[in-house]
Design an enzyme around this catalytic site. Structure first.
Site, mmCIF file in Angstrom:
data_model
loop_
_atom_site.group_PDB
_atom_site.id
_atom_site.type_symbol
_atom_site.label_atom_id
_atom_site.label_comp_id
_atom_site.label_asym_id
_atom_site.label_seq_id
_atom_site.Cartn_x
_atom_site.Cartn_y
_atom_site.Cartn_z
ATOM 1 N N GLY B 12 -7.052 16.870 -9.208
ATOM 2 C CA GLY B 12 -7.679 15.949 -10.161
ATOM 3 C C GLY B 12 -9.097 15.617 -9.758
ATOM 4 N N THR B 141 -9.624 12.417 -3.180
ATOM 5 C CA THR B 141 -8.588 12.014 -4.113
ATOM 6 C C THR B 141 -8.759 10.536 -4.414
ATOM 7 O OG1 THR B 141 -6.270 11.503 -4.427
ATOM 8 C CG2 THR B 141 -6.930 11.843 -2.199
ATOM 9 N N ASP B 143 -6.473 8.750 -5.251
ATOM 10 C CA ASP B 143 -5.221 8.086 -4.867
ATOM 11 C C ASP B 143 -5.207 7.558 -3.438
ATOM 12 O OD1 ASP B 143 -3.961 8.446 -7.337
ATOM 13 O OD2 ASP B 143 -3.448 10.512 -6.834
ATOM 14 N N MET B 187 -3.550 3.988 -12.176
ATOM 15 C CA MET B 187 -3.038 5.253 -11.640
ATOM 16 C C MET B 187 -2.451 5.080 -10.237
ATOM 17 S SD MET B 187 -5.709 8.181 -12.849
ATOM 18 C CE MET B 187 -5.642 8.910 -14.497
ATOM 19 N N GLY B 188 -1.674 6.063 -9.822
ATOM 20 C CA GLY B 188 -1.067 6.058 -8.492
ATOM 21 C C GLY B 188 0.426 6.270 -8.646
ATOM 22 N N GLN B 300 -10.566 5.972 -14.751
ATOM 23 C CA GLN B 300 -10.525 5.653 -13.332
ATOM 24 C C GLN B 300 -11.100 6.762 -12.473
ATOM 25 O OE1 GLN B 300 -6.383 3.732 -12.452
ATOM 26 N NE2 GLN B 300 -6.372 4.625 -14.479
ATOM 27 N N ARG B 301 -10.967 7.992 -12.950
ATOM 28 C CA ARG B 301 -11.409 9.104 -12.114
ATOM 29 C C ARG B 301 -12.728 9.703 -12.590
ATOM 30 N NH1 ARG B 301 -6.988 13.797 -13.755
ATOM 31 N NH2 ARG B 301 -8.225 14.697 -15.429
#
Lengths: 407, 407
Positions: B12, B141, B143, B187-188, B300-301
Site C-alpha cells: 500500500g 507502511t 500501519d 485503518m489498521g 489516510q495514506r
C-alpha cells in the site's frame, strides 16, 4: 452611545464561517459598537436566552487570526425555521423582547437559504412593530446554492479540499497495475457545485475524474455502467465523482437503491449517503473489477487546514460589509458577492433585498453541464477556479492546526 | 565503472513512500551509480520486464522536491508474494536473469512486511547461486506494524492526518446543541497504531476522542453501548475512534455484523470497512440519538498535503541509508529507525538482518492500552507525538499541490 450588536451562525458549518464572524466582530468594534453579543446555537439558542459577550472571549488580533482558522461554528449553530409570523406571533414577541433587553440595534445572521428566511421574517416582523433594529444576512454555505450572489463564502474552501483530495485519490488509484474503479461521493443534495469542483483536479499533473455526475442530471444506471465499461477499455484506473443527491428518473435517490433508510433533518432535507458505495458494488457485480467507494463526508465542510485564502478573505469581507451596511442604516438585506472580472479575478460586495433571495436555490446551469450529462464545461471550470486560490497557513502547534475555542 | 541500481515500491502507498524513492535516487547518484532503474509495479512488474531509467525521468533538484511531495507510489506498486524458492525456482531464475541483463548490483525494495519477505527470499536465492547483487529493504507502511524499527516512515504522516481531521471533526460535532455521536473509522487491520494516533487531537484546544478502540482489544458490543450511554449523560457530543479491524470474542469482524461481505487481497488480508457505520446505526437504534459514521478511508495514506516533515525527512533518510549500506557491501538487511531520545526527539538509522524481521507484525503493547481497553496511555502519546511534527509546504500551483508524474 452606539447600540449593541448581535451576531449568530446557522445551518451547516463551513471551513470559513468563523472568518465571517471575525469580520463582523472586528468591523463592529472599529465602528465603536458598545457590546457585541454572539447568540449560542443561532436563533434557537437565542430563544432560550443563550448568548455570550464576544468582547469577553476575543481579546487580541492573534485570537481573531485563530478564529479565522477555526472550523465549525464558533458560536454553535442550529437548523431551526422560524414559524409563520401570523400563526405564531408569540415566538416573535419573545425574540424581540430578548433583543430589546440586550439593547440590540444591529442583528447579523450568518447562514444559507434557511437562515436568510430568518432574516426576512425578522425584518418583516420588526417593520410591523416599528422596531429600529437592523437585520442583515451574511451568506455562507459550502453548497453554493444561494441565488443572486456570484458565489457563497465556504464554497471555495470546500472546492479546494475536494479538488486536492480528488487529485490525491486519483494518484493513489494508479498505484497498482490492475483495473480498478473509484467512486468519490461528494456533498450537494440538489445542486452540483461541489461535485463539479472535482474538475479542478484536472491539470498538468492529473487527468481529473473520468465522469462527474451532478444531481441536476437524471441518473441512468444502464448508461452509467456502459460508460464505465467504455472507460475501462481505454484506461486501467477509472475515477468518478458523484453527488450524494443523484436521483433516478422515478425520483428515488440512488442511495435508496441500497435499501438504506433516508433520514430528514429539521428543515425536511433528506440526509443522504451511500450512492458511491451502491455504484461501486454494482460495478463489481456487473463488470467484476476491483472497486472502492470514498465518501468525502464531513471533512468537506470542516477541513480548514486546506482552506482557500480567497474564500477566507471574502468570508471576512462579507461579515465586514454587513456591519458597514447596518451602521449606514440598511436593513432587510443580504450581502452578496459581485464578480467584477475573472482575469485577474476581482470581486466586491453589494447588498440585495432579502425578500428576493430567501428560499431560492441556485443550481448548476444546464449550459455548464456537458451535453452527455457526465462532465462540466470549461465555463464551469473558469467560474470555480479563482475561488480556490492561495492558502492561509494554519497556525501549527505541536504539529497540528490550532483553533480558537470558547473559554 | 560502478554497477547499476534497481529500486522498487511495494504494498500500500503512503504519503511519503516517494520521499524514500527520492532518497535512494539522490544518494545513488551521489555515489556515482551508473544507471538507476525503477521497477514499475514492484517485483511483479519486474517479472514482466517493466522498468524505467529514472535518470530519464528526474532531471533536477526541483523534481526531487516534487517527488518528495507526491502521494502514492511513483513507480507503481504490487501486492505480490514471491513463491517458495524450492517450489518454484523458475521465478527466481527469471528474476535473476533480468537483474543480470540490466547489470544490477544494488537492489532496493521499499515496502512493509510482505516486501521484506521478498528481500529475504532474493537474498537467500542470490546467496545460493553466489550472486554479488546486494539486497536492502527500505521500510514503509502507514500501519507501523514492522518489528525492530522504532517506527516506519509513512506512519507519522498518516498519524498527523488522522489527528488533524479528528480535531476538525470534533469541532464540527460541537456545532449543534443536540446530543450526537460520531464514530470515526481508521485503518489498521490488526495493529492499532493509527487508531491510537487519534489521541494526539487531545490538546489545549480540543478534548480528543472519548474512546479509542484498537483491534488489539476484543470488542464487546454491550460494554460499548453502556459506555456511550455514560458519555452521553456527561456531554452533548461524543466522538469515538475505532479501528476498521475490531473483532468480537468469537473472532468475527464487527463490520461483518452489518451483513457485508469481506473481501481479501492477494496476501489473504481481509479488506475491511463498515465498522463505524454498523456501530453508529446500532447506537441510533439502542439510544435513539443522532449519529454519523466517518471513514477516513484512502485519504489516510495519500494526504501528502498534510504530511509530517519529520516523516518525510526520515523516509528520505532510510532511502539514503539503504544506498550507503549497499555501497558499503551490506546485503540481506533492512534499514531501521532507532530513536535516541524523545526530548528533544532524535533518531538515527541502523541495519538489521532481514531474516529476523520478515513477516513479524508489531502490535500496540498491552501496557500502552488503558486498562479499561478504550483508550491509550500517556506512553503511547509520547511515542507518537514527535513523529507528526512540522510541515513541508506543498508546492502549490493554481491553488492545488503539485505532484511529479512520469512523462
Amino acid at each position: 452611545m452606539k447600540g449593541n450588536v448581535l451576531v449568530g451562525q446557522s445551518g451547516g458549518p463551513t471551513a470559513v464561517i468563523n472568518s465571517s464572524l471575525a469580520g463582523v466582530f472586528k468591523t463592529a468594534k472599529e465602528h465603536g459598537a458598545n457590546k457585541i453579543y454572539g447568540m449560542l446555537y443561532g436563533i434557537q439558542g437565542l430563544l432560550e436566552e443563550k448568548y455570550v459577550d464576544l468582547g469577553n472571549l476575543i481579546h487580541s488580533d492573534i485570537e481573531i487570526e485563530l478564529l479565522k482558522r477555526t472550523p465549525s461554528s464558533y458560536l454553535g449553530s442550529c437548523r431551526y425555521k422560524l414559524p409563520d409570523i401570523n400563526k405564531e406571533p408569540e415566538t416573535y414577541k419573545k425574540l424581540f423582547s430578548i433583543l430589546n433587553k440586550l439593547e440590540i440595534e444591529y442583528f447579523f445572521y450568518i447562514g444559507g437559504n434557511d437562515s436568510m428566511d430568518t432574516i426576512r421574517k425578522l425584518t418583516d416582523y420588526g417593520e410591523s412593530i416599528s422596531s429600529s433594529i437592523r437585520f442583515i444576512g451574511v451568506p455562507k454555505t459550502i453548497d453554493n446554492d444561494l441565488e443572486v450572489t456570484d458565489h457563497t463564502p465556504g464554497f471555495g474552501s470546500a472546492a479546494k479540499y475536494i479538488a486536492t483530495t480528488t487529485k490525491e485519490i486519483i494518484r493513489d488509484s494508479l498505484a497498482y497495475d490492475q483495473k480498478n474503479l473509484t467512486v468519490i461521493e461528494i456533498m450537494g443534495r440538489n445542486a452540483g457545485w461541489l461535485t463539479g469542483a472535482s474538475v479542478l483536479s484536472k491539470c498538468q499533473d492529473c487527468e481529473g475524474p473520468d465522469m462527474i455526475i451532478l444531481p441536476e442530471v437524471t441518473f441512468d444506471l444502464g448508461d452509467f455502467i456502459s460508460k464505465v465499461e467504455y472507460f475501462q477499455k481505454v484506461r486501467k484506473s477509472v475515477v468518478i465523482a458523484v453527488s450524494e443527491g443523484i436521483r433516478l428518473r422515478d425520483g428515488r435517490y440512488v442511495c435508496e437503491l441500497a435499501g438504506q433508510e433516508t433520514f430528514t433533518d429539521d428543515f425536511g432535507h433528506s440526509l443522504l449517503s451511500g450512492s458511491a458505495k451502491y455504484l461501486a458494488n454494482r460495478i463489481t457485480l456487473e463488470l467484476g473489477c476491483k472497486t472502492r467507494a470514498i465518501e468525502l463526508s464531513t471533512l468537506q465542510r470542516c477541513a480548514t487546514h486546506m482552506a482557500s485564502l480567497v474564500d477566507i478573505t471574502e468570508a471576512f469581507q462579507v461579515g465586514g460589509a454587513a456591519v458597514n451596511a447596518a451602521f449606514r442604516g440598511e436593513t432587510g438585506k443580504m450581502v452578496i458577492l459581485k464578480r467584477l472580472s475573472n482575469n485577474p479575478y476581482q470581486c466586491t460586495t453589494d447588498l440585495y433585498d432579502i425578500h428576493k433571495i430567501a428560499n431560492l436555490e441556485k443550481k448548476v446551469p444546464d449550459s455548464w453541464i456537458d451535453p452527455n450529462g457526465t462532465y462540466v464545461t470549461q465555463e464551469f471550470t473558469e467560474y470555480v477556479k479563482p475561488l480556490i486560490q492561495e492558502e492561509l497557513t494554519p497556525i501549527m502547534i505541536n504539529g497540528l492546526p490550532r483553533h480558537l475555542i470558547k473559554k
